[in-house]
Design a protein around this motif. Structure first.
Motif, PDB file in Angstrom:
ATOM      1  N   SER A  70       0.823  -1.210   0.000  1.00  0.00           N
ATOM      2  CA  SER A  70       0.000   0.000   0.000  1.00  0.00           C
ATOM      3  C   SER A  70       0.860   1.264   0.000  1.00  0.00           C
ATOM      4  CB  SER A  70      -0.936   0.007   1.203  1.00  0.00           C
ATOM      5  OG  SER A  70      -0.215  -0.027   2.424  1.00  0.00           O
ATOM      6  N   ARG A 176      -4.544 -10.399   8.989  1.00  0.00           N
ATOM      7  CA  ARG A 176      -4.644 -10.575   7.544  1.00  0.00           C
ATOM      8  C   ARG A 176      -5.118 -12.000   7.286  1.00  0.00           C
ATOM      9  NH1 ARG A 176       1.264 -11.420   4.684  1.00  0.00           N
ATOM     10  NH2 ARG A 176       1.897 -13.270   5.849  1.00  0.00           N
ATOM     11  N   ARG A 355      -5.212 -11.886  -3.169  1.00  0.00           N
ATOM     12  CA  ARG A 355      -4.988 -11.184  -1.906  1.00  0.00           C
ATOM     13  C   ARG A 355      -5.908  -9.972  -1.731  1.00  0.00           C
ATOM     14  NH1 ARG A 355      -0.793  -9.779   1.763  1.00  0.00           N
ATOM     15  NH2 ARG A 355      -1.809  -8.484   3.328  1.00  0.00           N
ATOM     16  N   ASP A 356      -5.984  -9.102  -2.707  1.00  0.00           N
ATOM     17  CA  ASP A 356      -6.757  -7.870  -2.544  1.00  0.00           C
ATOM     18  C   ASP A 356      -8.230  -8.164  -2.262  1.00  0.00           C
ATOM     19  OD1 ASP A 356      -4.554  -6.260  -2.828  1.00  0.00           O
ATOM     20  OD2 ASP A 356      -4.862  -5.890  -4.960  1.00  0.00           O
ATOM     21  N   ASP A 357      -8.814  -9.094  -3.015  1.00  0.00           N
ATOM     22  CA  ASP A 357     -10.234  -9.396  -2.848  1.00  0.00           C
ATOM     23  C   ASP A 357     -10.510 -10.065  -1.507  1.00  0.00           C
ATOM     24  OD1 ASP A 357     -10.811  -8.327  -5.301  1.00  0.00           O
ATOM     25  OD2 ASP A 357     -10.839 -10.242  -6.363  1.00  0.00           O
ATOM     26  N   ASP A 359      -8.578 -10.060   1.138  1.00  0.00           N
ATOM     27  CA  ASP A 359      -8.224  -9.164   2.243  1.00  0.00           C
ATOM     28  C   ASP A 359      -9.358  -8.185   2.529  1.00  0.00           C
ATOM     29  OD1 ASP A 359      -6.122  -8.351   4.146  1.00  0.00           O
ATOM     30  OD2 ASP A 359      -6.220  -6.451   3.081  1.00  0.00           O
ATOM     31  N   ALA A 360      -9.986  -7.668   1.478  1.00  0.00           N
ATOM     32  CA  ALA A 360     -11.109  -6.750   1.676  1.00  0.00           C
ATOM     33  C   ALA A 360     -12.247  -7.443   2.421  1.00  0.00           C
ATOM     34  CB  ALA A 360     -11.595  -6.229   0.326  1.00  0.00           C
ATOM     35  N   LYS A 361     -12.512  -8.692   2.052  1.00  0.00           N
ATOM     36  CA  LYS A 361     -13.566  -9.453   2.719  1.00  0.00           C
ATOM     37  C   LYS A 361     -13.181  -9.743   4.176  1.00  0.00           C
ATOM     38  CE  LYS A 361     -15.679 -12.561   0.327  1.00  0.00           C
ATOM     39  NZ  LYS A 361     -16.058 -13.809  -0.405  1.00  0.00           N
ATOM     40  N   GLN A 363     -11.056  -8.009   6.155  1.00  0.00           N
ATOM     41  CA  GLN A 363     -11.066  -6.786   6.970  1.00  0.00           C
ATOM     42  C   GLN A 363     -12.502  -6.358   7.286  1.00  0.00           C
ATOM     43  OE1 GLN A 363      -8.293  -5.837   8.295  1.00  0.00           O
ATOM     44  NE2 GLN A 363      -7.030  -7.166   7.009  1.00  0.00           N
ATOM     45  N   ALA A 364     -13.414  -6.550   6.336  1.00  0.00           N
ATOM     46  CA  ALA A 364     -14.825  -6.234   6.587  1.00  0.00           C
ATOM     47  C   ALA A 364     -15.390  -7.162   7.667  1.00  0.00           C
ATOM     48  CB  ALA A 364     -15.633  -6.371   5.294  1.00  0.00           C
TER      49      ALA A 364
END
Length: 368
Positions: A70, A176, A355-357, A359-361, A363-364
């Motif tokens: 990031s 994570r 990872r991005d997809d 990780d977003a799920k 963290q939510a």
């Protein structure tokens, strides 16, 4: 995966065995980013100090590797890259390379030959997993536990993480999805060789989160590698995940009442990337540093300070005793046969893609 080519033809650099550069100039200061704690200390002793003594360069340490992707994205967008060399896990290196944020490396041209005469590409072998990644260590993420808090039956299997009846108390898990999702599926009955096929699906991802939800209220989430060792030392958690080298430091060097659980340790690779967007002088210095820091002797030297396996084949025979304690280091490596009876091979290509997809799920889910 087709990785983006990021080595620009306009860069005035010619790298040969002696690491020479077209303009003859290298920056006299560099910022090296790593993970902190015992790991950064091992790099300081094995790499930074010898390099600084040899060259006179000033090395500034930054401990932001957990946020490397990031932060490099933000620096690149702002046109102000302030880091020179960055320590990252293999999957993050693949992502940074794919996005054009890491420089492409020709191992045989830019890195040192092995002390046994082998070319770098042969010496590193299969650990050269991406066009931009310069391997440094093989390590594992595993679990440490307080020996005085687990009763008369210390844990022997990874699923003790989810057994709050037998082992009540707080756990520490990384903030994570990587590692946690794999362990959750494994402890929910998914066969080891089917983990990533399941995790590729939305139902599989939810299955992992549902398993983690069974201990969510008992988890302290960590983001820095030094967090779990400190939580264990303070007795704030009964067990927690961290890197095997951090646990070695806690158990062997600090003599804390902590044991290590090798079952289902997650093997991974760690190494260097050089960001794109550096001036010629800074890029030249970064290349000079990584050639030095990843030669046969330097990688073997790091193993004197922390129990991570060197990435070069030629370094392995040189791994000896701990620099201060005088104990043989080989039995403390994650690759030791006794420790590697049931390992989990981390799929860095899967995480580079997902990872991005995920990780977003993840963290939510954390904030629900």
């Amino acid at each position: 995966m087709k990785l983006t080519k990021t080595l620009m033809a306009s860069t005035a650099i010619t790298v040969a065995a002696g690491m020479s550069f077209a303009d003859g100039h290298m920056a006299d200061e560099m910022t090296i980013v790593s993970w902190g704690g015992a790991y950064s200390s091992s790099q300081q002793n094995a790499y930074h100090n010898p390099y600084a003594e040899q060259t006179g360069v000033k090395i500034i340490n930054d401990e932001s590797s957990a946020e490397a992707v990031s932060k490099l994205r933000a620096m690149s967008e702002a046109g102000n890259v302030t880091w020179d060399v960055v320590d990252v896990v293999a999957s993050d290196a693949l992502r940074l390379c794919d996005e054009g944020l890491a420089m492409e490396i020709d191992a045989d041209e830019m890195l040192a030959d092995g002390d046994d005469g082998s070319k770098a590409s042969d010496d590193f072998g299969d650990l050269l997993v991406g066009d931009c990644f310069i391997p440094q260590i093989v390590y594992s993420t595993t679990v440490g536990y307080r020996t005085d808090l687990v009763g008369d039956t210390p844990p022997t299997e990874i699923c003790a993480l989810f057994d709050t009846d037998t082992y009540p108390g707080k756990r520490a898990l990384e903030k994570r999805p990587i590692g946690n999702m794999e362990w959750a599926l494994l402890c929910d009955g998914v066969a080891k060789d089917e983990i990533y096929d399941v995790l590729e699906t939305e139902d599989g991802q939810q299955k992992a989160l549902d398993k983690l939800a069974t201990i969510k209220d008992d988890v302290i989430w960590w983001s820095a590698g030094a967090d779990t060792p400190q939580l264990l030392a303070d007795g704030e958690v009964v067990m927690g995940s961290t890197y095997n080298g951090r646990l070695f430091s806690l158990i062997v060097e600090q003599n804390q009442p902590v044991g290590m659980l090798w079952d289902a340790q997650v093997f991974d690779l760690d190494g260097w990337i050089i960001p794109t967007g550096l001036s010629d002088e800074r890029q030249a210095r970064a290349l000079d540093y990584v050639k030095f820091a990843t030669d046969t002797q330097r990688l073997a030297d790091q193993a004197k300070y922390i129990s991570y396996g060197p990435a070069r084949k030629s370094s392995a025979p040189l791994v000896g005793k701990h620099a201060e304690l005088g104990i043989e280091m080989a039995p403390h490596m994650p690759t030791d046969p006794e420790n590697a009876k049931n390992t989990f091979l981390y799929n860095y290509e899967f995480w580079a893609d997902y990872r991005d997809d995920i990780d977003a799920k993840f963290q939510a889910w954390l904030v629900k």
